[in-house]
Design a protein around this motif. Structure first.
Motif, PDB file in Angstrom:
ATOM      1  N   SER A   1      -7.287  -3.339  -2.363  1.00  0.00           N
ATOM      2  CA  SER A   1      -6.646  -1.780  -2.771  1.00  0.00           C
ATOM      3  C   SER A   1      -7.338  -0.809  -1.993  1.00  0.00           C
ATOM      4  CB  SER A   1      -7.038  -1.588  -4.287  1.00  0.00           C
ATOM      5  OG  SER A   1      -6.516  -0.342  -4.676  1.00  0.00           O
ATOM      6  N   ASN A   2      -6.397   0.399  -1.875  1.00  0.00           N
ATOM      7  CA  ASN A   2      -7.001   1.462  -1.054  1.00  0.00           C
ATOM      8  C   ASN A   2      -7.799   2.411  -1.769  1.00  0.00           C
ATOM      9  OD1 ASN A   2      -6.489   3.544   1.016  1.00  0.00           O
ATOM     10  ND2 ASN A   2      -4.622   2.831   1.458  1.00  0.00           N
TER      11      ASN A   2
ATOM     12  N   ASN B   1       1.019  -1.384  -0.016  1.00  0.00           N
ATOM     13  CA  ASN B   1      -0.193   0.205   0.133  1.00  0.00           C
ATOM     14  C   ASN B   1       0.724   1.292  -0.139  1.00  0.00           C
ATOM     15  OD1 ASN B   1       0.779  -0.134   2.550  1.00  0.00           O
ATOM     16  ND2 ASN B   1      -1.280  -0.546   3.455  1.00  0.00           N
TER      17      ASN B   1
ATOM     18  N   SER C   1      -1.303  -5.546  -1.607  1.00  0.00           N
ATOM     19  CA  SER C   1      -2.272  -4.791  -1.162  1.00  0.00           C
ATOM     20  C   SER C   1      -1.922  -3.326  -2.146  1.00  0.00           C
ATOM     21  CB  SER C   1      -2.142  -3.908   0.128  1.00  0.00           C
ATOM     22  OG  SER C   1      -2.641  -5.063   1.083  1.00  0.00           O
TER      23      SER C   1
ATOM     24  N   GLY D   1      -1.736   0.353  -3.472  1.00  0.00           N
ATOM     25  CA  GLY D   1      -1.891   1.762  -2.738  1.00  0.00           C
ATOM     26  C   GLY D   1      -2.969   2.735  -3.400  1.00  0.00           C
TER      27      GLY D   1
ATOM     28  N   ARG E   1       1.929   4.019  -4.284  1.00  0.00           N
ATOM     29  CA  ARG E   1       0.861   4.931  -4.623  1.00  0.00           C
ATOM     30  C   ARG E   1       0.928   5.240  -6.273  1.00  0.00           C
ATOM     31  NH1 ARG E   1       1.108  10.309  -2.335  1.00  0.00           N
ATOM     32  NH2 ARG E   1       3.627   9.947  -2.752  1.00  0.00           N
TER      33      ARG E   1
END
Length: 631
Positions: A429-430, A375, A408, A410, A378
């Protein structure tokens, strides 16, 4: 873009490019044909591409064509407000540029739905820098009390330019309530921003710009002495092009053909690029004369020298201007050595994607790779996506480059990726997943061996697919709030969404195989949604102001649902998709169709004209003219 007719805007752009200045596209996007240089060497491509809350026309190609990308947080004429373009002004060529439907009104949200803090703004700045690593990123703020504090945050967030916009300029199409409740004069906001940036040792990191009815070289001299290095013009160049300030821009009745899309009125337009060129040269000459009188050779020497400004004795004797004319630490200006370093060379796009895929990209050879992500990665895929866009535009075949990601994702995973790039994420995912999707494909599935029930668990964050213009997304799980806000062309299948799903959507198709949350489809003016509703609870969640929702009964809708649910299953092996497909004739009856009223009428009109033998483009024009008459 929608306010001023194409010919006026085009000639303004040509003039500024000839002068090596910069024109601004505005928030309405820009026609792709402008990205190419004309045979005589002129360019119709706006150097500054604006990214506003509506994200109209913000594609990978649009961003890659910019020398500067401007985030419009506010404007002096109507700070804190969004915009509304009535359906009667959404001509077919405007709809094409904005990725919407002719004749159907458009709403710009008041806020950017991916910005609720300085940290969020920093993320968008980072996204845009990845989308075009060669561009400056600027942020447009309105002149108001406290703008200095905001400017300091913007500088820390990584912006290269801060624009302070005054109350006296702006659009002539703003409603009366906005015009009478506008921002402050640019002088107040500029002085505050300049002084605050100096106090926080940030002034040398950013270029400071101002606008708001700058009309003369004297205005520029004062702006420079108050702290500005760059200046924006709108009203004065428009006057040189023939504008007579009738202030009827919002009515589409401009008598000289500048601010109208009406073909008859547009014939009255007589402006030429040379008019704007001459005006700008005169402005520059007048500024040089003031500089000579003050003893300056360069703008840099002049920035912030408020000690050279004085108050007119009689006219301002009762006004205290000491805070504006603060003279401590004068002549501090931008220094390129202090520019914000985004460290793009350390991103996985540079260290992995470009290293492993660059050869294939150059040779136009398809390739598939595996990548571990976390994460902190980005805007993954955005920078490599911009490389694809620069070389091939949207011409690559689907899934030409496939990146299998594990872990994961970002923030802004897959933002602005173009056609030809497939990012398949095994994990979660964020926020801001697929922001501005521009033709690429995104797939998210739980990691192998996961014991969770995918359709009951959130797998991606809030504000996914914000401003998407094309492409596909298949999400094996639930999305957070504000899913597909301002989607204007992407296809998405998801197994549940949080509150405010599909806000302000203008195009595309979204299939939701689960619950939708509250306030679904608020402000939705285009596109279609199909909602799987076996519990019959959807009625209480939908915002009914602009849309209608019905049971699925037409063959076309059944085919669309089957097509996209089947593709969802092929990409994700979704259990709920399999359940629907295994008993499709029964399960399809449990879907609800959501479609906006005006969008439905316009699509039916276009279809009827096509059946009469007209081409798609001709049908759109005839449908628009018919719809505008109220038929």
């Amino acid at each position: 873009m929608a306010l001023f007719q194409k010919e006026a805007h085009k000639k303004m752009v040509i003039a500024m490019n000839r002068l090596h200045g910069q024109s601004n596209s505005g928030e309405g996007g820009e026609d792709e044909e402008r990205f190419h240089v004309l045979p005589n060497g002129d360019s119709k491509c706006s150097a500054i591409k604006q990214v506003a809350s509506g994200r109209f026309g913000v594609t990978s190609e649009y961003l890659c064509s910019a020398r500067e990308i401007q985030i419009k947080m506010a404007q002096g004429a109507k700070p804190g407000e969004g915009g509304h373009l009535p359906g009667g002004k959404v001509y077919p060529w405007i709809a094409k540029t904005r990725h919407s439907t002719p004749g159907v009104g458009l709403i710009s949200p008041p806020p950017h739905h991916d910005i609720y803090s300085i940290e969020d703004l920093a993320q968008l700045i980072y996204d845009l820098k990845n989308a075009n690593r060669d561009s400056r990123i600027s942020v447009k703020l309105v002149s108001e009390a406290g703008v200095g504090t905001i400017a300091a945050g913007v500088a820390k967030a990584g912006a290269g330019v801060i624009l302070i916009s005054g109350h006296d300029g702006g659009t002539g199409a703003a409603p009366r309530s906005s015009v009478y409740n506008a921002g402050l004069p640019w002088e107040l906001g500029l002085a505050e921003a300049h002084q605050t940036l100096i106090m926080n040792n940030l002034r040398s990191r950013v270029v400071l710009e101002t606008d708001g009815k700058l009309m003369t070289g004297r205005d520029l001299a004062i702006a420079t002495l108050l702290g500005a290095e760059e200046y924006g013009f709108a009203t004065a160049p428009l006057v040189t092009m023939g504008c007579v300030m009738m202030r009827v821009c919002n009515l589409d009745t401009c008598p000289v053909g500048v601010a109208t899309q009406n073909p008859i009125l547009r014939k009255r337009f007589t402006g030429k690029p040379e008019y704007v060129e001459n005006f700008m040269r005169f402005i520059a000459q007048e500024l040089r004369e003031y500089m000579a009188q003050l003893g300056f050779r360069t703008i840099q020497e002049m920035v912030g020298r408020v000690d050279l400004l004085k108050v007119k004795d009689k006219k301002a004797e009762n006004i205290d201007l000491t805070r504006i004319l603060h003279v401590k630490n004068t002549n501090v200006c931008f220094d390129s050595k202090n520019m914000y370093d985004f460290k793009l060379n350390l991103t996985k796009d540079c260290t992995i994607l470009e290293n492993q895929l660059l050869d294939a990209l150059k040779k136009r050879q398809s390739q598939e790779i595996d990548v571990q992500v976390s994460n902190i990665d980005r805007s993954f895929g955005t920078l490599f996506g911009s490389d694809i866009t620069r070389r091939y535009g949207n011409s690559l075949e689907e899934d030409f480059f496939k990146v299998n990601c594990y872990g994961s994702g970002g923030q802004s995973f897959g933002a602005f990726i173009p056609k030809g790039l497939n990012l398949s994420l095994h994990g979660d995912s964020n926020d801001y997943f697929g922001k501005g999707l521009s033709g690429g494909k995104l797939v998210v599935v739980p990691p192998e061996g996961s014991v969770i029930k995918a359709e009951d668990n959130i797998i991606i964050g809030n504000v996914a697919l914000y401003g998407a213009t094309s492409g596909e997304a298949y999400i094996n799980g639930i999305a957070g709030e504000r899913f597909a806000v301002r989607n204007s062309g992407a296809i998405a299948v998801v197994e549940g969404v949080g509150d405010h799903g599909l806000e302000y959507m203008t195009g595309g198709i979204v299939v939701v195989l689960g619950k939708t949350g509250r306030n679904f489809a608020a402000g939705m003016s285009g596109g279609i949604a199909y909602i799987y509703d076996p519990d019959k609870t959807f009625y209480s969640h939908v915002n009914k102001e602009l849309i209608e929702f019905t049971n699925v009964s037409q063959r076309y809708d059944e085919e669309q649902i089957k097509k996209w649910v089947d593709k969802h299953y092929q990409h994700t092996k979704s259990a709920i998709a399999k359940k629907i497909l295994d008993n499709f004739d029964v399960e399809v009856k449990l879907f609800k169709k959501v479609i906006p009223h005006d969008y439905k009428k316009m699509m039916n009109l276009i279809s009827s004209f096509e059946q009469q033998g007209l081409s798609k483009e001709q049908a759109k024009v005839e449908a628009f003219n018919t719809f505008k008459k109220g038929v």
